[in-house]
Write an enzyme that holds these catalytic residues in place. Structure first.
Site, PDB file in Angstrom:
ATOM      1  N   ARG A 190      63.596 -28.559   3.888  1.00  0.00           N
ATOM      2  CA  ARG A 190      62.123 -28.488   3.847  1.00  0.00           C
ATOM      3  C   ARG A 190      61.698 -27.495   4.913  1.00  0.00           C
ATOM      4  O   ARG A 190      61.992 -27.694   6.092  1.00  0.00           O
ATOM      5  CB  ARG A 190      61.524 -29.879   4.108  1.00  0.00           C
ATOM      6  CG  ARG A 190      60.040 -29.845   4.338  1.00  0.00           C
ATOM      7  CD  ARG A 190      59.394 -31.202   4.280  1.00  0.00           C
ATOM      8  NE  ARG A 190      59.318 -31.686   2.912  1.00  0.00           N
ATOM      9  CZ  ARG A 190      58.564 -32.696   2.514  1.00  0.00           C
ATOM     10  NH1 ARG A 190      57.816 -33.348   3.383  1.00  0.00           N
ATOM     11  NH2 ARG A 190      58.552 -33.073   1.253  1.00  0.00           N
ATOM     12  N   ARG A 240      61.093 -39.953  -7.763  1.00  0.00           N
ATOM     13  CA  ARG A 240      61.767 -38.990  -6.879  1.00  0.00           C
ATOM     14  C   ARG A 240      63.242 -39.362  -6.758  1.00  0.00           C
ATOM     15  O   ARG A 240      64.120 -38.506  -6.779  1.00  0.00           O
ATOM     16  CB  ARG A 240      61.116 -38.992  -5.477  1.00  0.00           C
ATOM     17  CG  ARG A 240      59.704 -38.443  -5.401  1.00  0.00           C
ATOM     18  CD  ARG A 240      59.655 -36.960  -5.681  1.00  0.00           C
ATOM     19  NE  ARG A 240      60.492 -36.174  -4.782  1.00  0.00           N
ATOM     20  CZ  ARG A 240      60.114 -35.701  -3.588  1.00  0.00           C
ATOM     21  NH1 ARG A 240      58.879 -35.911  -3.165  1.00  0.00           N
ATOM     22  NH2 ARG A 240      60.936 -34.984  -2.829  1.00  0.00           N
ATOM     23  N   ASP A 257      46.156 -33.201  -4.815  1.00  0.00           N
ATOM     24  CA  ASP A 257      47.007 -33.285  -3.631  1.00  0.00           C
ATOM     25  C   ASP A 257      46.081 -33.070  -2.436  1.00  0.00           C
ATOM     26  O   ASP A 257      44.917 -32.662  -2.602  1.00  0.00           O
ATOM     27  CB  ASP A 257      48.101 -32.193  -3.719  1.00  0.00           C
ATOM     28  CG  ASP A 257      49.109 -32.258  -2.571  1.00  0.00           C
ATOM     29  OD1 ASP A 257      49.123 -33.265  -1.826  1.00  0.00           O
ATOM     30  OD2 ASP A 257      49.885 -31.294  -2.410  1.00  0.00           O
ATOM     31  N   HIS A 280      57.480 -26.887  -4.592  1.00  0.00           N
ATOM     32  CA  HIS A 280      58.022 -28.239  -4.330  1.00  0.00           C
ATOM     33  C   HIS A 280      58.690 -28.741  -5.621  1.00  0.00           C
ATOM     34  O   HIS A 280      58.187 -29.647  -6.282  1.00  0.00           O
ATOM     35  CB  HIS A 280      56.869 -29.151  -3.897  1.00  0.00           C
ATOM     36  CG  HIS A 280      57.303 -30.436  -3.250  1.00  0.00           C
ATOM     37  ND1 HIS A 280      58.633 -30.765  -3.028  1.00  0.00           N
ATOM     38  CD2 HIS A 280      56.582 -31.493  -2.776  1.00  0.00           C
ATOM     39  CE1 HIS A 280      58.696 -31.947  -2.438  1.00  0.00           C
ATOM     40  NE2 HIS A 280      57.475 -32.416  -2.281  1.00  0.00           N
ATOM     41  N   CYS A 329      51.208 -36.511  -5.434  1.00  0.00           N
ATOM     42  CA  CYS A 329      52.572 -36.512  -4.876  1.00  0.00           C
ATOM     43  C   CYS A 329      52.690 -37.375  -3.637  1.00  0.00           C
ATOM     44  O   CYS A 329      53.790 -37.804  -3.297  1.00  0.00           O
ATOM     45  CB  CYS A 329      53.005 -35.084  -4.570  1.00  0.00           C
ATOM     46  SG  CYS A 329      52.015 -34.283  -3.280  1.00  0.00           S
TER      47      CYS A 329
HETATM   48  N1  NVA Z   1      50.994 -29.905  -0.436  1.00  0.00           N
HETATM   49  C1  NVA Z   1      51.535 -30.881   0.479  1.00  0.00           C
HETATM   50  C2  NVA Z   1      52.595 -31.697  -0.185  1.00  0.00           C
HETATM   51  C3  NVA Z   1      53.159 -32.802   0.656  1.00  0.00           C
HETATM   52  C4  NVA Z   1      54.250 -33.529  -0.028  1.00  0.00           C
HETATM   53  C5  NVA Z   1      52.068 -30.184   1.719  1.00  0.00           C
HETATM   54  O1  NVA Z   1      52.694 -29.134   1.588  1.00  0.00           O
HETATM   55  O2  NVA Z   1      51.868 -30.715   2.823  1.00  0.00           O
HETATM   56  N1   CP Z   2      55.697 -36.055  -1.869  1.00  0.00           N
HETATM   57  C1   CP Z   2      56.483 -35.780  -0.802  1.00  0.00           C
HETATM   58  O1   CP Z   2      57.263 -34.820  -0.808  1.00  0.00           O
HETATM   59  O2   CP Z   2      56.385 -36.665   0.204  1.00  0.00           O
HETATM   60  P1   CP Z   2      56.997 -36.527   1.663  1.00  0.00           P
HETATM   61  O3   CP Z   2      56.259 -35.427   2.371  1.00  0.00           O
HETATM   62  O4   CP Z   2      56.771 -37.872   2.290  1.00  0.00           O
HETATM   63  O5   CP Z   2      58.467 -36.197   1.552  1.00  0.00           O
END
Ligand code: NVA
Ligand code: CP
Length: 327
Positions: A105, A296, A227, A132, A268
């Site tokens: 990530r 997931r 989101d 994602h 999400c």
């Molecule tokens: N769009 C959000 C998704 C979190 C799972 C982010 O990037 O923080």
């Molecule tokens: N939806 C998602 O990726 O959640 P986290 O940021 O908790 O991993």
């Protein structure tokens, strides 16, 4: 054949390969099939690198490896020599000597692309600023379960044209779902994702629309998704973003009522009740967020198995059941 591939955006998968992942995820989800997969990834190790926080991604990947008899190592980027200037390329080569797969990530999508290029093992994007893919695999499994199909469904994305939205653009076009994105003009999806979606949609006849009007996007939708307006890394813009998005882009009872009467709501997570969605929608009877979060685990178990194993390694014939599940 998925073995050895990198998963960075979902654009690298054909619609048949996406269905293969979803079919296996469906089989793995069945309680009755748990036993036959419990040694599938024995002696396999996944490294998980996090530059940003995570609840679902971290826990579902680690649990996925555990349930398949493998092992996962959680690595915060701060604990690696990356934090002292070792290059991503050297980190990738070193990790490739020990483990079978890396999930990372990252803040910048170019970091995951560099990692994937330098690594000798499959690399999975566990979220970048642009895409994602693991989230959208779970979303596709959820949509398939609740709607029983993809082709011809109308999906409305309301809010920020962010990483999750970019990936949904690619996935919807590949699976034949019409996607309408409603977002403020300065928060439209990544042009690359829109271009890819338009290209893939030619094969499936899916429609791709970007609008400023949430009412137009949600009208007659089968699935409504939003989101957070403040993705990780955009926190300094919090107040500015709140002013841009609210109240127009909030999914509330009034906006959701414009969708079909059997439309479902997806997110999400993590969510901010009272911002991008009201409590009564996200906690209401047509919200499928917990099913989406659970998926997931199943989609990632399927993905890891298909990236790491030859198809002959699978213990067929498994016990299957219907793909659709009632709400
Ligand atoms: N769009 C959000 C998704 C979190 C799972 C982010 O990037 O923080
Ligand atoms: N939806 C998602 O990726 O959640 P986290 O940021 O908790 O991993």
């Amino acid at each position: 054949m998925l073995k050895g591939r990198n998963i960075l955006t979902l654009a690298e998968l054909s619609s048949e390969e996406i269905i293969q992942i979803l079919d296996l995820a469906h089989i793995m989800k069945s309680e009755r099939n748990q036993k036959i997969f419990r040694k599938l990834l024995e002696n396999h190790t996944l490294a998980m690198i996090f530059q940003k926080p995570s609840t679902r991604t971290r826990i579902s990947f680690e649990t996925a490896m555990f349930q398949l008899g493998g092992h996962a190592i959680n690595l915060s980027a701060n604990e690696l020599q990356l934090s002292r200037g070792e290059t991503i390329e050297d980190t990738a080569r070193a990790i490739s000597q020990y483990v079978d797969c890396v999930m990372a990530r990252v803040y910048s999508h170019s970091d995951i692309a560099t990692l994937a290029k330098a690594a000798c093992i499959p690399v999975i994007n566990g979220l970048s600023d642009w895409y994602h893919p693991c989230q959208i695999l779970a979303d596709l499994q959820t949509i398939r379960e609740v709607k029983g199909r993809f082709q011809g469904l109308q999906v409305a994305w309301v809010g920020d044209g962010n990483n999750v939205c970019n990936t949904m653009l690619i996935a919807s076009a590949k699976m034949g779902m019409d996607l309408a994105v409603a977002c403020p003009p300065k928060h439209t999806p990544l042009p690359e994702a829109v271009k890819l979606a338009k290209r893939f949609s030619k094969e499936t006849n899916a429609e791709v629309n970007i609008t400023e009007d949430p009412g137009k996007a949600v009208k007659n939708a089968d699935v409504v998704i939003t989101d957070s307006f403040i993705s990780m890394g955009t926190e300094p813009e919090r107040e500015k973003r709140r002013k841009t998005f609210l109240p127009k882009y909030q999914v509330n009872r009034f906006l959701f009522s414009k969708a079909k009467s059997d439309a479902v709501f997806m997110h999400c997570l993590p969510a901010h009740r009272g911002e991008e969605v009201t409590g009564e929608v996200i906690d209401g009877p047509r919200s499928v967020i917990w099913q989406e979060a659970e998926n997931r685990l199943h989609t990632q178990k399927a993905l890891l198995s298909l990236l790491l194993l030859d198809e002959e390694a699978f213990p067929w014939p498994p016990i299957t059941g219907p793909v659709t599940a009632k709400l």
